[in-house]
Design an enzyme around this catalytic site. Structure first.
Site, PDB file in Angstrom:
ATOM      1  N   ASP A   9      35.090  37.894  35.617  1.00 55.49           N
ATOM      2  CA  ASP A   9      35.859  37.430  36.611  1.00 55.49           C
ATOM      3  C   ASP A   9      36.584  38.928  36.228  1.00 55.49           C
ATOM      4  O   ASP A   9      35.509  39.602  35.003  1.00 55.49           O
ATOM      5  CB  ASP A   9      36.949  36.744  35.610  1.00 55.49           C
ATOM      6  CG  ASP A   9      38.096  36.661  36.476  1.00 55.49           C
ATOM      7  OD1 ASP A   9      38.473  37.247  37.293  1.00 55.49           O
ATOM      8  OD2 ASP A   9      38.991  36.814  35.770  1.00 55.49           O
ATOM      9  N   LEU A  10      37.227  39.230  36.618  1.00 48.81           N
ATOM     10  CA  LEU A  10      37.606  41.291  36.708  1.00 48.81           C
ATOM     11  C   LEU A  10      38.683  41.264  35.199  1.00 48.81           C
ATOM     12  O   LEU A  10      38.726  40.951  34.090  1.00 48.81           O
ATOM     13  CB  LEU A  10      38.053  41.976  37.008  1.00 48.81           C
ATOM     14  CG  LEU A  10      38.122  43.685  37.307  1.00 48.81           C
ATOM     15  CD1 LEU A  10      37.059  44.352  36.768  1.00 48.81           C
ATOM     16  CD2 LEU A  10      38.560  44.083  38.653  1.00 48.81           C
ATOM     17  N   ASP A  11      40.089  40.969  36.139  1.00 50.72           N
ATOM     18  CA  ASP A  11      41.233  40.590  35.285  1.00 50.72           C
ATOM     19  C   ASP A  11      41.814  39.721  34.046  1.00 50.72           C
ATOM     20  O   ASP A  11      41.402  38.345  34.701  1.00 50.72           O
ATOM     21  CB  ASP A  11      42.792  41.121  36.360  1.00 50.72           C
ATOM     22  CG  ASP A  11      42.400  42.010  37.715  1.00 50.72           C
ATOM     23  OD1 ASP A  11      42.231  43.253  37.301  1.00 50.72           O
ATOM     24  OD2 ASP A  11      42.997  41.674  39.084  1.00 50.72           O
ATOM     25  N   THR A  17      43.972  43.465  33.425  1.00 50.35           N
ATOM     26  CA  THR A  17      45.158  44.491  34.552  1.00 50.35           C
ATOM     27  C   THR A  17      46.132  42.865  34.598  1.00 50.35           C
ATOM     28  O   THR A  17      46.898  43.413  34.966  1.00 50.35           O
ATOM     29  CB  THR A  17      44.253  44.830  35.264  1.00 50.35           C
ATOM     30  OG1 THR A  17      43.126  44.117  35.567  1.00 50.35           O
ATOM     31  CG2 THR A  17      43.791  46.322  35.414  1.00 50.35           C
ATOM     32  N   LYS A  45      47.465  34.017  37.462  1.00 47.24           N
ATOM     33  CA  LYS A  45      46.491  34.617  37.043  1.00 47.24           C
ATOM     34  C   LYS A  45      45.383  34.576  38.049  1.00 47.24           C
ATOM     35  O   LYS A  45      45.145  33.222  38.077  1.00 47.24           O
ATOM     36  CB  LYS A  45      46.102  34.486  35.406  1.00 47.24           C
ATOM     37  CG  LYS A  45      47.142  35.215  34.773  1.00 47.24           C
ATOM     38  CD  LYS A  45      46.447  34.736  33.484  1.00 47.24           C
ATOM     39  CE  LYS A  45      47.071  36.280  32.622  1.00 47.24           C
ATOM     40  NZ  LYS A  45      47.547  35.420  31.162  1.00 47.24           N
ATOM     41  N   SER A 114      35.724  38.472  41.418  1.00 48.67           N
ATOM     42  CA  SER A 114      36.973  38.394  40.974  1.00 48.67           C
ATOM     43  C   SER A 114      38.361  37.708  42.543  1.00 48.67           C
ATOM     44  O   SER A 114      37.661  38.233  43.231  1.00 48.67           O
ATOM     45  CB  SER A 114      37.342  39.971  40.874  1.00 48.67           C
ATOM     46  OG  SER A 114      39.028  40.154  41.381  1.00 48.67           O
ATOM     47  N   ALA A 115      39.273  37.898  41.982  1.00 45.79           N
ATOM     48  CA  ALA A 115      40.110  37.607  43.524  1.00 45.79           C
ATOM     49  C   ALA A 115      40.430  39.317  43.713  1.00 45.79           C
ATOM     50  O   ALA A 115      41.152  38.771  44.774  1.00 45.79           O
ATOM     51  CB  ALA A 115      40.904  36.566  43.197  1.00 45.79           C
ATOM     52  N   LYS A 145      41.249  31.093  44.325  1.00 51.59           N
ATOM     53  CA  LYS A 145      40.586  30.049  43.435  1.00 51.59           C
ATOM     54  C   LYS A 145      42.070  29.423  43.442  1.00 51.59           C
ATOM     55  O   LYS A 145      42.834  30.323  43.609  1.00 51.59           O
ATOM     56  CB  LYS A 145      40.172  30.972  42.616  1.00 51.59           C
ATOM     57  CG  LYS A 145      39.393  31.978  41.804  1.00 51.59           C
ATOM     58  CD  LYS A 145      38.810  33.648  40.545  1.00 51.59           C
ATOM     59  CE  LYS A 145      38.734  34.321  41.217  1.00 51.59           C
ATOM     60  NZ  LYS A 145      38.560  35.283  39.372  1.00 51.59           N
ATOM     61  N   GLU A 169      36.516  33.333  32.867  1.00 56.16           N
ATOM     62  CA  GLU A 169      37.620  33.367  33.180  1.00 56.16           C
ATOM     63  C   GLU A 169      38.241  33.216  32.575  1.00 56.16           C
ATOM     64  O   GLU A 169      38.525  32.901  31.224  1.00 56.16           O
ATOM     65  CB  GLU A 169      37.238  32.369  34.382  1.00 56.16           C
ATOM     66  CG  GLU A 169      37.343  32.373  35.706  1.00 56.16           C
ATOM     67  CD  GLU A 169      38.162  33.104  35.691  1.00 56.16           C
ATOM     68  OE1 GLU A 169      39.303  33.388  35.905  1.00 56.16           O
ATOM     69  OE2 GLU A 169      37.765  33.726  37.379  1.00 56.16           O
ATOM     70  N   ASP A 170      39.274  34.487  32.906  1.00 61.01           N
ATOM     71  CA  ASP A 170      40.868  33.826  32.204  1.00 61.01           C
ATOM     72  C   ASP A 170      41.964  32.824  32.855  1.00 61.01           C
ATOM     73  O   ASP A 170      43.046  32.834  31.831  1.00 61.01           O
ATOM     74  CB  ASP A 170      41.235  35.519  31.417  1.00 61.01           C
ATOM     75  CG  ASP A 170      42.258  35.757  32.641  1.00 61.01           C
ATOM     76  OD1 ASP A 170      41.181  36.064  34.307  1.00 61.01           O
ATOM     77  OD2 ASP A 170      42.719  36.596  33.075  1.00 61.01           O
TER      78      ASP A 170
HETATM   79  P1  B16 Z   1      44.922  41.916  44.236  1.00 57.61           P
HETATM   80  P2  B16 Z   1      40.781  38.851  39.112  1.00 57.61           P
HETATM   81  C1  B16 Z   1      43.024  38.712  40.455  1.00 57.61           C
HETATM   82  O1  B16 Z   1      41.968  39.166  39.674  1.00 57.61           O
HETATM   83  C2  B16 Z   1      44.811  38.411  39.452  1.00 57.61           C
HETATM   84  O2  B16 Z   1      43.876  37.891  37.866  1.00 57.61           O
HETATM   85  C3  B16 Z   1      45.445  37.851  40.421  1.00 57.61           C
HETATM   86  O3  B16 Z   1      46.720  38.329  38.636  1.00 57.61           O
HETATM   87  C4  B16 Z   1      46.082  39.291  41.348  1.00 57.61           C
HETATM   88  O4  B16 Z   1      46.426  38.337  41.858  1.00 57.61           O
HETATM   89  C5  B16 Z   1      44.758  38.802  42.531  1.00 57.61           C
HETATM   90  O5  B16 Z   1      43.424  39.137  41.460  1.00 57.61           O
HETATM   91  C6  B16 Z   1      44.494  40.002  43.547  1.00 57.61           C
HETATM   92  O6  B16 Z   1      44.401  40.626  42.901  1.00 57.61           O
HETATM   93  O7  B16 Z   1      46.543  42.355  44.198  1.00 57.61           O
HETATM   94  O8  B16 Z   1      44.869  43.379  43.205  1.00 57.61           O
HETATM   95  O9  B16 Z   1      44.131  41.730  45.385  1.00 57.61           O
HETATM   96  O10 B16 Z   1      41.652  37.636  37.223  1.00 57.61           O
HETATM   97  O11 B16 Z   1      40.379  37.259  39.635  1.00 57.61           O
HETATM   98  O12 B16 Z   1      39.589  39.387  38.762  1.00 57.61           O
HETATM   99 MG    MG Z   2      41.576  36.709  35.877  1.00 58.31          MG
END
Ligand code: B16
Ligand code: MG
Length: 219
Positions: A9-11, A17, A45, A114-115, A145, A169-170
């Site tokens: 996962d990224l964030d 982030t 998240k 990542s989402a 997710k 994953e966090d």
């Molecule tokens: P964006 P991940 C997710 O990334 C974040 O955890 C989540 O808080 C955010 O709303 C989502 O990406 C969408 O991000 O607005 O930049 O498209 O944790 O799946 O890497």
């Molecule tokens: Mg995350």
């Protein structure tokens, strides 16, 4: 040597982030007279931008037009992009490069899962883009997710069976997505939040090369 698919996962896993998403959502929620708590933030998240705004509106009992919804989403992303504008390698979380380099040395395929629609931009900013064999992000999926779609696509691109994939994953939603895909889920964060994960570590400093090798050799 056997191969496993390692999906990150990224964030909140590679970079912190999550704090910028929190700040941007807090600011946006305040502008429409809604407040939310830290524990409600946990539910944002790993969740897509659309789903996050839907949740915030539900918490504040707000109904708005589709047009306003789109404007708010754009505003949130504008703020978020301004927070991440100056990001660089210093914001990579501890021992993430060490872990990636070890897996690369061991010839293990690695994907992002990542989402975020901003994932590619962020990976380039922190200079990790080239380390990944595959990148799946918010632009590549239609289901957020806890739906496992993002990880299923990653496994396909890596050409690794689902049960041979390992997900870091966090978020609660992300751990649930990995579990639904029958992958090994590794929670990065707090034990009381991520208790559904197969393994939980505070961060990558707690993950040893022995542990990674055991995952690689896992039957
Ligand atoms: P964006 P991940 C997710 O990334 C974040 O955890 C989540 O808080 C955010 O709303 C989502 O990406 C969408 O991000 O607005 O930049 O498209 O944790 O799946 O890497
Ligand atoms: Mg995350």
């Amino acid at each position: 040597m056997s191969k496993k698919g390692f999906i990150f996962d990224l964030d909140g896993v590679i970079v912190d982030t999550a704090k910028y998403h929190f700040l941007a959502w807090k600011k946006l929620a305040k502008s429409i007279g809604v407040d939310f708590t830290e524990s409600q933030n946990e539910q944002l998240k790993g969740v897509s931008r659309v789903k996050s705004l839907e949740k915030i509106l539900a918490w504040g009992n707000k109904t708005i037009s589709q047009e306003e919804f789109n404007t708010l989403m754009a505003k949130k992303n504008e703020d978020y992009l301004s927070f991440i504008a100056t990001m660089n390698e210093d914001e990579i979380l501890p021992d993430v490069p060490k872990t990636l380099n070890y897996l690369i040395e061991e010839k293990q395929p690695i994907s992002l899962g990542s989402a975020s629609k901003n994932a590619r931009t962020i990976l380039k900013k922190v200079n990790l883009y080239k380390k990944f064999d595959a990148i799946v992000d918010g632009n590549d999926v239609s289901k957020a997710k806890p739906d496992p779609e993002v990880f299923l696509i990653a496994a396909k691109l890596l050409e690794i069976k689902l049960e041979d994939c390992i997900v870091f994953e966090d978020s609660v939603a992300g751990v649930q997505a990995a579990n639904t895909a029958k992958m090994v889920s590794i929670g990065i964060g707090e034990k009381n939040v991520l208790h559904e994960a197969d393994y939980i570590f505070k961060d990558f400093t707690e993950i040893s090369e022995e542990f990674l090798m055991d995952l690689i050799k896992r039957k």
